[in-house]
Design an enzyme around this catalytic site. Structure first.
Site, PDB file in Angstrom:
ATOM      1  N   PRO A 177     -91.763   2.901  81.894  1.00  0.00           N
ATOM      2  CA  PRO A 177     -92.139   4.274  81.542  1.00  0.00           C
ATOM      3  C   PRO A 177     -91.131   5.264  82.099  1.00  0.00           C
ATOM      4  O   PRO A 177     -90.606   5.073  83.196  1.00  0.00           O
ATOM      5  CB  PRO A 177     -93.514   4.455  82.202  1.00  0.00           C
ATOM      6  CG  PRO A 177     -93.553   3.454  83.295  1.00  0.00           C
ATOM      7  CD  PRO A 177     -92.705   2.293  82.854  1.00  0.00           C
ATOM      8  N   GLY A 215     -89.665   8.764  83.590  1.00  0.00           N
ATOM      9  CA  GLY A 215     -90.072   9.880  84.450  1.00  0.00           C
ATOM     10  C   GLY A 215     -91.210   9.555  85.393  1.00  0.00           C
ATOM     11  O   GLY A 215     -91.948  10.436  85.807  1.00  0.00           O
ATOM     12  N   GLY A 237     -90.646   7.550  88.250  1.00  0.00           N
ATOM     13  CA  GLY A 237     -90.093   7.089  89.526  1.00  0.00           C
ATOM     14  C   GLY A 237     -89.846   5.597  89.578  1.00  0.00           C
ATOM     15  O   GLY A 237     -89.701   5.020  90.652  1.00  0.00           O
ATOM     16  N   SER A 264     -86.331   4.193  85.249  1.00  0.00           N
ATOM     17  CA  SER A 264     -86.088   3.889  83.834  1.00  0.00           C
ATOM     18  C   SER A 264     -84.675   4.277  83.398  1.00  0.00           C
ATOM     19  O   SER A 264     -84.016   3.513  82.690  1.00  0.00           O
ATOM     20  CB  SER A 264     -87.133   4.560  82.942  1.00  0.00           C
ATOM     21  OG  SER A 264     -86.894   5.936  82.840  1.00  0.00           O
ATOM     22  N   ALA A 271     -81.902   4.436  85.117  1.00  0.00           N
ATOM     23  CA  ALA A 271     -80.920   3.496  85.662  1.00  0.00           C
ATOM     24  C   ALA A 271     -81.041   2.123  84.988  1.00  0.00           C
ATOM     25  O   ALA A 271     -80.028   1.467  84.707  1.00  0.00           O
ATOM     26  CB  ALA A 271     -81.106   3.355  87.175  1.00  0.00           C
ATOM     27  N   ALA A 272     -82.270   1.703  84.707  1.00  0.00           N
ATOM     28  CA  ALA A 272     -82.465   0.386  84.085  1.00  0.00           C
ATOM     29  C   ALA A 272     -81.899   0.373  82.662  1.00  0.00           C
ATOM     30  O   ALA A 272     -81.272  -0.610  82.236  1.00  0.00           O
ATOM     31  CB  ALA A 272     -83.945   0.013  84.085  1.00  0.00           C
ATOM     32  N   ASP A 292     -81.208   3.809  92.918  1.00  0.00           N
ATOM     33  CA  ASP A 292     -81.729   3.289  91.649  1.00  0.00           C
ATOM     34  C   ASP A 292     -80.695   2.392  90.976  1.00  0.00           C
ATOM     35  O   ASP A 292     -81.024   1.318  90.470  1.00  0.00           O
ATOM     36  CB  ASP A 292     -82.109   4.433  90.698  1.00  0.00           C
ATOM     37  CG  ASP A 292     -83.418   5.109  91.102  1.00  0.00           C
ATOM     38  OD1 ASP A 292     -83.819   4.957  92.265  1.00  0.00           O
ATOM     39  OD2 ASP A 292     -84.022   5.785  90.251  1.00  0.00           O
TER      40      ASP A 292
END
Ligand code: PMV
Length: 310
Positions: A96, A98, A100, A103, A105-106, A147
């Site tokens: 999801p 926003g 924390g 997302s 960075a992934a 992250d």
């Protein structure tokens, strides 16, 4: 047609969010069941095309809020030596946005890995970190880098000032993650702490220094697998994060509900002002109970994850 694929997973910061921006150590764990998958294919068009749940169109036409993804795509193509090539990039994310959980960075890491794979190569750790950090800078200005490191790491990490060490843990750890359902802006949360620190330097520096000690101490508890000690540190960290202005009443309510239901500890995770709460529990059975409690206390959804001993 040629194809390349790449994946990356979400992460949760266990200790040290915000303090890490000021050079403190931090600890993060991978959330391996929340993954981003990217696929790069040859495209017989003039311009690179992106397809995801959020957007379908050319790289040039990507909206402002997806500029981190556009940056990751451009940087990846350049790093792979495919600067002028037109490709088709497909992104599927279970992380999801926003909340924390890393997302942005992934997504960047999955895109980078897929692009490298498409070019018949693999980026090394530093190339990958460089690309993800470029995307993270577009996403929120001055990212610490945690992250970017955590979404590419296989296990728990200790992060400080750009460098990472793998963190061996002495016992498997089960967490329940509860989504408050509210999007928090990392840029806003980080800016808020900076402003508060400018106004009240002594008070905020004391909190940052204690958050730093908690992260440092937690690396030892993790090695010993001492759940009770970790839980106590999590509760204190949440309290301190509240004092530096990044918690909300909804997040406090979730933390209180988890602790009252018997979690060893709980805290907000990531930048706060929304996003998720992380609760440390004793077993998968207890996780189910605590997940129900968290949903009754207002969580929009929950996930349970066990970080195994490597
Ligand atoms: O909310 P997230 O997952 O983007 O976490 C950000 C972590 C912070 O420490 C608040 C910022 C940073 O750059 O480290």
């Amino acid at each position: 047609a040629r194809t390349g694929t790449g994946r990356a997973h979400a992460k949760a910061i266990l200790f040290g969010e915000h303090a890490v921006v000021y050079g403190a150590p931090a600890v993060a764990v991978p959330l391996c069941q929340l993954e981003v998958e990217a696929e790069v294919r040859t495209f017989h068009g003039a311009e690179t095309r992106i397809e995801s749940e959020l957007f379908a169109g050319t790289l040039q036409a990507m909206p402002e809020r997806l500029q981190p993804v556009a940056t990751a795509a451009r940087a990846s193509l350049a790093e792979a030596g495919l600067g002028s090539a037109a490709v088709q990039l497909r992104i599927r994310s279970a992380v999801p946005h926003g909340r924390g959980l890393g997302s942005s960075a992934a997504v960047a890491a999955a895109v980078a890995r897929a692009t490298a794979d498409f070019a018949g190569r693999e980026f090394d750790t530093e190339q990958l970190y460089g690309i993800v950090q470029q995307a993270e800078r577009v996403a929120h200005g001055n990212p610490s880098g945690i992250d970017a490191r955590a979404v590419a790491a296989r296990g728990p990490i200790r992060f400080q000032s750009g460098s990472t060490a793998e963190l061996p843990i002495g016992a498997p750890l089960t967490f329940v993650i509860a989504d408050s359902g509210v999007s928090g802006s990392t840029a806003e949360a980080v800016a808020g702490v900076r402003e508060l620190r400018a106004a009240e330097p002594a008070r905020i520096d004391r909190a940052i220094s204690r958050l730093s000690d908690l992260a440092e101490g937690a690396t030892l508890d993790l090695g010993l697998g001492d759940r009770a000690a970790l839980g106590a540190r999590m509760r204190e960290a949440h309290e301190l994060l509240g004092r530096i202005g990044v918690s909300t009443t909804a997040l406090d309510a979730l933390v209180d509900a988890a602790c009252a239901a018997g979690a060893a500890g709980a805290k907000l995770t990531g930048s706060g002002l929304g996003g998720c709460v992380l609760a440390l529990v004793d077993s998968e059975e207890q996780a189910e109970r605590i997940a129900l409690t968290l949903r009754a206390a207002g969580a929009q959804r929950t996930w349970t994850t066990t970080v195994p001993v490597a």
